[in-house]
Design an enzyme around this catalytic site. Structure first.
Site, PDB file in Angstrom:
ATOM      1  N   HIS A 253      41.505  26.630  -3.562  1.00 21.59           N
ATOM      2  CA  HIS A 253      40.152  27.164  -3.420  1.00 21.59           C
ATOM      3  C   HIS A 253      40.047  28.233  -2.337  1.00 21.59           C
ATOM      4  CE1 HIS A 253      38.424  24.343  -6.216  1.00 21.59           C
ATOM      5  NE2 HIS A 253      38.853  23.302  -5.534  1.00 21.59           N
TER       6      HIS A 253
ATOM      7  N   GLU B 261      40.689  12.562  -7.326  1.00 21.15           N
ATOM      8  CA  GLU B 261      39.412  13.277  -7.327  1.00 21.15           C
ATOM      9  C   GLU B 261      38.477  12.867  -8.469  1.00 21.15           C
ATOM     10  OE1 GLU B 261      39.846  17.438  -5.563  1.00 21.15           O
ATOM     11  OE2 GLU B 261      41.664  17.283  -6.776  1.00 21.15           O
TER      12      GLU B 261
ATOM     13  N   ASP C 149      34.811  16.321  -5.077  1.00 23.73           N
ATOM     14  CA  ASP C 149      35.071  16.210  -6.513  1.00 23.73           C
ATOM     15  C   ASP C 149      34.784  14.797  -7.011  1.00 23.73           C
ATOM     16  OD1 ASP C 149      36.160  18.613  -8.006  1.00 23.73           O
ATOM     17  OD2 ASP C 149      37.330  18.728  -6.182  1.00 23.73           O
TER      18      ASP C 149
END
Length: 250
Positions: free
Chosen positions: A44, A148, A174
């Site tokens: 990310h 997640e 998440d």
């Protein structure tokens, strides 16, 4: 390069932070601050593979271990990251034991895995320490798989049983989104998933990790998380600049 001390990994809480600006200067600042480990985020974050070598170089001479989160479990990416001198890799969104086993296999040299061998790479100090690195890489490199989703948390025991996997690292945002309550880490079902991950790690001699928040650090420690990250370089910049502006406007 600096490996994570495995005896400490089992016995104490190791403090880390996420680095997503893609900046070698930010990595250097964080490493010199004294964190036990840093997570260079290629999933990310703003940086790319071409930025990675400079970021890893920024930890040289410090006692901080550099972990890299890759975007996916890709063998070529894993080889490049490890050859570049990372102490380990974090794999996102690992769903089950089969995926975890594939991650571990890509990380390890034969006969434990399928990682290709090269002598003249940064990890070996360009060949100067090749024998030493070859002897240590399989046992010292850290394989971190992220939990997640609730489905992955339900399979934590199977994932933790996979040889070569060292850490089950919860991605709380998440997980909360996949449970239907984005950003809320307090529901009983969420907490139970955290407990399941910790218990699975304890059962199989692995380590539980999590990206925490200031108000949750103590409770995460009490639950049994040992590889704990807090904050990020981008978050620190935003908070610092916001406070500066407030002071100037007041």
């Amino acid at each position: 390069m600096q490996w994570i001390d495995r005896s400490r990994l089992k016995a104490e809480v190791l403090a880390g932070t996420f680095l997503n600006l893609g900046s070698a200067s930010a990595v250097e600042i964080a490493a010199e601050t004294g964190f036990d480990w840093l997570l260079i985020d290629l999933e990310h974050g703003s940086g790319s593979m071409s930025d990675l070598r400079g970021q890893l170089l920024a930890t040289r001479g410090t006692k901080t271990a550099a972990i890299v989160r890759v975007a996916s479990a890709d063998a070529d990416a894993v080889k490049f990251v490890m050859d570049s001198g990372a102490a380990g890799i974090m794999f996102p969104y690992v769903a089950n034991a089969d995926e975890a086993a594939r991650c571990a296999q890509m990380m390890k040299y034969p006969p434990m895995g399928t990682r290709g061998v090269a002598q003249i790479i940064r990890a070996t100090n360009y060949g100067r320490n090749w024998q030493e690195y070859l002897a240590k890489a399989n046992t010292q490199s850290l394989v971190i798989v992220q939990v997640e989703t609730p489905e992955a948390a339900d399979k934590a025991n199977e994932i933790a049983a996979v040889p070569g996997v060292d850490v089950l690292f919860v991605g709380p945002m998440d997980l909360s989104v996949n449970l239907g309550h984005p950003g809320d880490f307090s529901p009983p079902g969420f907490i139970q998933h955290l407990k399941d991950v910790v218990q699975a790690c304890e059962r199989h001699g692995k380590t539980a990790g999590i990206l925490s928040r200031p108000e949750l650090v103590e409770s995460h420690k009490q639950l049994g998380f040992r590889l704990v990250a807090l904050g990020s370089d981008s978050g620190a910049v935003v908070a610092g600049l916001t406070n500066s502006l407030k002071a100037l406007r007041s």
